[in-house]
Scaffold this motif. Structure first.
Motif, short mmCIF file in Angstrom:
data_model
loop_
_atom_site.label_atom_id
_atom_site.label_comp_id
_atom_site.label_asym_id
_atom_site.label_seq_id
_atom_site.Cartn_x
_atom_site.Cartn_y
_atom_site.Cartn_z
N GLU A 89 0.83 -1.20 0.00
CA GLU A 89 0.00 0.00 0.00
C GLU A 89 0.87 1.26 0.00
N ASP A 90 1.92 1.27 0.84
CA ASP A 90 2.83 2.42 0.87
C ASP A 90 3.59 2.54 -0.45
N GLN A 91 3.96 1.40 -1.03
CA GLN A 91 4.66 1.43 -2.31
C GLN A 91 3.76 1.98 -3.42
N ALA A 94 3.53 5.78 -2.91
CA ALA A 94 4.78 6.43 -3.31
C ALA A 94 4.98 6.37 -4.82
N ASN A 95 4.59 5.26 -5.42
CA ASN A 95 4.71 5.12 -6.88
C ASN A 95 3.82 6.15 -7.59
N ASN A 96 2.61 6.34 -7.11
CA ASN A 96 1.71 7.32 -7.72
C ASN A 96 2.28 8.73 -7.62
N ASN A 100 3.62 11.21 -10.81
CA ASN A 100 3.20 12.60 -10.96
C ASN A 100 4.42 13.51 -11.18
N PHE A 101 5.47 13.32 -10.39
CA PHE A 101 6.65 14.18 -10.51
C PHE A 101 7.44 13.88 -11.78
N VAL A 102 7.48 12.64 -12.21
CA VAL A 102 8.18 12.31 -13.46
C VAL A 102 7.47 12.97 -14.64
N ALA A 175 -5.22 3.65 -9.16
CA ALA A 175 -4.65 4.93 -9.55
C ALA A 175 -4.92 5.95 -8.45
N SER A 176 -4.00 6.88 -8.30
CA SER A 176 -4.21 7.94 -7.31
C SER A 176 -5.26 8.90 -7.83
#
Length: 187
Positions: A89-91, A94-96, A100-102, A175-176
């Motif tokens: 869940e944390d991964q 963090a991946n989402n 977004n930043f990429v 998805a976030s």
């Protein structure tokens, strides 16, 4: 053969059938749970590959965008957040955030024509796009595996066996909220 003996054989046969059913359902649930873990590992492999590419991409962009340090710092921070995450869940969260930043990092290239034309940047961008496609496919396979596992775990009568042996529900890769927003495209 006496009636008592016949009843005993019938009861034993029923017990054997029930035990075989429980073993079969248990083994199926274990196989499905392991498939889910395997699919998560496939996502993890692609995410690791992406995280290995990001420092190179950031260094390439740094040379062209000295005053865009906030975006670069956010990419690195999000990458480190993923690396320190301990649960799926944390991964996922963090991946989402990193995705977004990429996306913002790639948007920077539009403001810097020299960066956009840089072959190293273009190669890294292409590799990252390829990894993003593989991550999307791995997410789909993961969610398919979660669906099969959760369906089997929840259907009657296998849900009885699942509850007895403590098979827990597994969450889908979602998805976030930012990824669900409609992008604002301007020309």
């Amino acid at each position: 053969m006496s009636t008592g003996m016949l009843i005993l054989l019938i009861v034993l046969a029923i017990i054997v059938i029930i035990v075989m059913y429980v073993i079969s359902v248990h083994n199926n649930l274990v196989a499905l749970r392991n498939r889910v873990k395997d699919q998560w590992a496939q996502i993890d492999v692609q995410l690791k590959r992406r995280f290995d590419l990001i420092p190179n991409l950031v260094e390439t962009v740094k040379g062209y965008t000295k005053h865009e340090s906030e975006t670069l710092e956010n990419v690195i921070k999000a990458r480190n957040t993923y690396l320190s995450a301990t649960t799926p869940e944390d991964q996922i969260k963090a991946n989402n955030e990193l995705s977004n930043f990429v996306t913002k990092l790639f948007a920077l290239s539009e403001s810097y024509p020299d960066l956009k034309a840089n072959t190293n940047f273009m190669q890294l961008q292409d590799e990252l796009k390829d990894v993003e496609n593989k991550i999307a496919s791995a997410r789909q396979f993961y969610n398919d595996s979660v669906l099969m596992y959760n369906n089997t775990r929840e259907k009657f009568p296998s849900n009885i066996v699942a509850n007895i042996f403590g098979f827990k529900e597994i969450n889908f890769f979602k998805a976030s909220e930012k990824e669900k927003e409609v992008p604002n495209v301007k020309f």
